[in-house]
Design a protein around this motif. Structure first.
Motif: not given
Length: 698
Positions: A357, A362-367, A369, A439, A444
């Motif tokens: 992240t 993947f970090g953008d997607l997690q932070s 929704p 990932g 990003s």
């Protein structure tokens, strides 16, 4: 020596073309260009790797190996009974398009040589961070097995080729010209794939697609010293070789080209190993289906061909795969710092791949929704690749439809299966690579403002090619009608020229190559027409090409010699001015550059004279070139990755220094690294500047 270096470099590719033709290749200019460029770049990389590992790279040793290599090839091919095949050129309007494409490529190269050698300033993605520092280390006699210049144990075959462009002048004045090689490799590979899948001249048709690609900000930025264009071009080259094997079965020359291309792919980027495994796995799977389902005959190998496997492995290692061996030897895993685990069994120890992240997609997607990856990717693709690129991707849908119709009608199964393999390599392998990038840290789209798309440059290069091939359906061969083909080709050329003339302003902010200047366009036109005329008269071709090369080389070396002298004087004056500012403490917190001047002040006070220095960093240094002298005589290494690896280094000499943050010196780990570098001898503090403390052995 500059003239000798240029003669050797250009002569290497000309002699490679001669060797390729003497071996019975090739029927078309597309095939000849592909074999020459892959063979030329691959063998140049292999020879440079051999010299660098065996004795350390010098201009004399590299020239001696090049001359010896071509002497052996000359004797070997001269004794063959093969007669060089006449290269077939297109006729009519397609023939005119081929001449125009050759002229455009030549004018870009001439312009590139001119404007990229006007300054020794190092620019480009990570160029000053590790690409050029590694190249400088190698040009000063370093080995690929030395410590890296930064904490990243990346494969650096592209930097070794860049070191070849540092050798003649001793500085990076012409280092940007090394990027002409992956530029040509991408052109040649794309054109050969187009011919394999359509049967039409890639030079006449798909060259203009490449010109449109290099009018975009992303491809233009990648034309500076970096690994991204190398990664894209070698990926496309390996794909082209696999398509060649698929269409033509076995061939010793194709096997050699495939080994060289694979070595280059492995040596250019960390993800090159994953890309190579995926491409080879796809080809083997398709070949298995061909054998089991379609009952095609097995490829016939000549008797005694058992030696082909170790020979191919040697070529792969020499061309760039040796960097994986370096990582295995130095850091415990070929893909260090990552490891390799299969079915729960650890093959190589290292960090397992897990989605990160940290500044990743993947970090953008997690932070967030609500984050729409498709929408954001399309937005940044338009920004970095242009609106036409995103629109052209819709053409991909035409290819499966055409393949289905052609299969039902039983139209040319070879062309159908070749297109299917290209589609799978682009969408399947490309999709897998993109998934790996999701990932990975620093990918990003938001953090890089879309620039992380450069990590997927192979996909960006192949996707429009697949769409372009889809416009040449097997089920409706409209392009065999001369009238329709001429109209369509006119539209393609006009669109490409307009794209190049209307380069996105964003691109100009980053790089002015590849570009076309009118004077060089005129020169390129004269040169191409002359060579084309001489090619129809076999006895005139060699003297015409030789005379043209000698005249242009003499003109260029005279121009570059003047620029090199100017740049050396400017660099010396700039260093003197910066040292003067340092003495007056005008910029007391400037960091790495002031730390370098601390070293110079210490040497001056102690009466030591160091023509060359080595710096070993135990802390992060973002721009190792800040420790470089005006004469580019210093080497910079990162020594804090692994203690056992650092112990393998030669102990510090009188002109060697340790660079570290004060906090590192207070740790047991830092003390252990210093002791390993100093060979157990005591060290003394030279001085400090900004965030760094400088040590040397007493």
């Amino acid at each position: 020596m500059l003239f000798v270096w240029l003669t050797a470099t250009v002569g290497h590719f000309l002699l490679t073309a001669r060797c390729v033709r003497r071996l019975g290749c090739c029927d078309s200019f597309d095939e000849l260009a592909f074999a020459t460029v892959v063979g030329g770049i691959g063998t140049l990389s292999a020879l440079l790797h051999i010299v660098s590992i065996a004795s350390g790279l010098t201009l004399t040793s590299a020239l001696a190996v090049l001359v010896s290599w071509h002497a052996v090839l000359w004797i070997a091919t001269r004794s063959t009974s093969s007669v060089a095949k006449p290269v077939e050129y297109a006729r009519g309007f397609q023939g005119v398009a081929e001449i125009l494409a050759l002229t455009a490529v030549a004018s870009i190269l001439f312009t590139w040589v001119d404007i990229a050698s006007q300054s020794s300033a190092v620019v480009g993605s990570d160029a000053a961070h590790y690409h050029v520092p590694v190249a400088a280390n190698l040009a000063l006699g370093g080995s690929p097995f030395d410590l890296p210049a930064t904490p990243h144990p990346y494969p650096m075959a592209g930097s070794l080729v860049a070191a070849w462009f540092i050798l003649p002048l001793g500085d990076p004045l012409i280092v940007d010209l090394a990027m002409c090689l992956p530029f040509l490799l991408l052109f040649a590979s794309t054109n050969w794939i187009f011919r394999l899948t359509t049967g039409q001249s890639g030079l006449a048709w798909s060259s203009w697609l490449c010109f449109a690609l290099f009018s975009t900000p992303l491809f233009r930025l990648s034309s500076l010293v970096s690994a991204d264009l190398w990664f894209a071009s070698t990926f496309v080259a390996v794909t082209a070789v696999l398509l060649s094997l698929w269409a033509r079965r076995t061939s010793p020359l194709v096997a050699v080209l495939g080994s060289l291309a694979l070595g280059l792919l492995l040596g250019t980027k960390t993800t090159g190993a994953a890309a190579a495994v995926l491409l080879l796995g796809l080809f083997l799977a398709c070949e298995l289906v061909r054998q089991l389902v379609f009952r095609r005959g097995r490829p016939s190998w000549p008797s005694g061909a058992w030696w082909a496997i170790p020979a191919a492995a040697a070529l792969v290692l020499a061309a760039g795969g040796i960097w994986l061996v370096r990582n295995w030897y130095r850091f415990g895993s070929p893909v260090a710092p990552a490891g390799l685990t299969i079915f729960g069994i650890s093959i190589f120890s290292g960090e397992p791949f897990e989605p990160s992240t940290y500044l990743s997609v993947f970090g953008d997607l997690q932070s967030n929704p609500a984050y729409s990856l498709a929408a954001r990717s399309a937005r940044y693709a338009r920004m970095w690749l242009g609106g036409w690129f995103v629109t052209a991707l819709w053409l991909l849908a035409l290819l499966p439809v055409d393949l289905g119709v052609a299969w039902i009608r039983r139209r040319e199964p070879a062309a159908v299966t070749a297109r299917a393999l290209l589609f799978l390599a682009t969408v399947g392998v490309g999709g897998a690579l993109v998934w790996l990038l999701v990932g990975a840290p620093f990918t990003s789209l938001e953090w890089t403002r879309g620039l992380s798309l450069r990590y997927a440059l192979p996909v960006a290069a192949l996707l429009p090619l697949v769409g372009f091939v889809a416009l040449f359906p097997v089920s409706w061969r409209w392009y065999e009608d001369i009238g329709m083909a001429s109209i369509a080709l006119t539209v393609v050329i006009a669109g490409s020229v307009l794209a190049y003339l209307d380069v996105d302003p964003t691109a100009r902010l980053y790089v002015n190559v590849p570009s076309v200047f009118a004077p060089w366009l005129a020169v390129a036109g004269v040169v191409c027409l002359t060579v084309r005329w001489a090619s129809s008269r076999a006895r005139l071709l060699t003297p015409v090409v030789t005379l043209t090369c000698v005249v242009m080389a003499a003109s260029w070396t005279t121009m570059i010699a003047g620029r090199a002298d100017r740049e050396k004087r400017a660099a010396t004056a700039r260093e003197a001015h910066e040292r003067s500012d340092f003495r007056r403490s005008v910029h007391p917190e400037s960091g790495a550059r002031d730390a370098y001047f601390v070293v110079l002040a210490n040497e001056e006070a102690a009466g030591r004279q160091c023509r060359r220095r080595r710096f070993f960093a135990l802390s992060r240094v973002d721009e190792p070139l800040m420790f470089q002298s005006a004469a580019y005589a210093n080497q910079f290494y990162y020594a804090a990755r692994d203690l056992d690896t650092t112990r393998l280094e030669v102990a510090l000499g009188p002109c060697d220094y340790v660079v570290a943050a004060p906090a590192v010196l207070e740790t047991d780990k830092g003390s252990a690294f210093i002791a390993a570098l100093a060979g157990g001898s005591p060290t003394e503090r030279v001085g400090a500047a900004g965030p760094f403390v400088i040590l040397r052995r007493q």
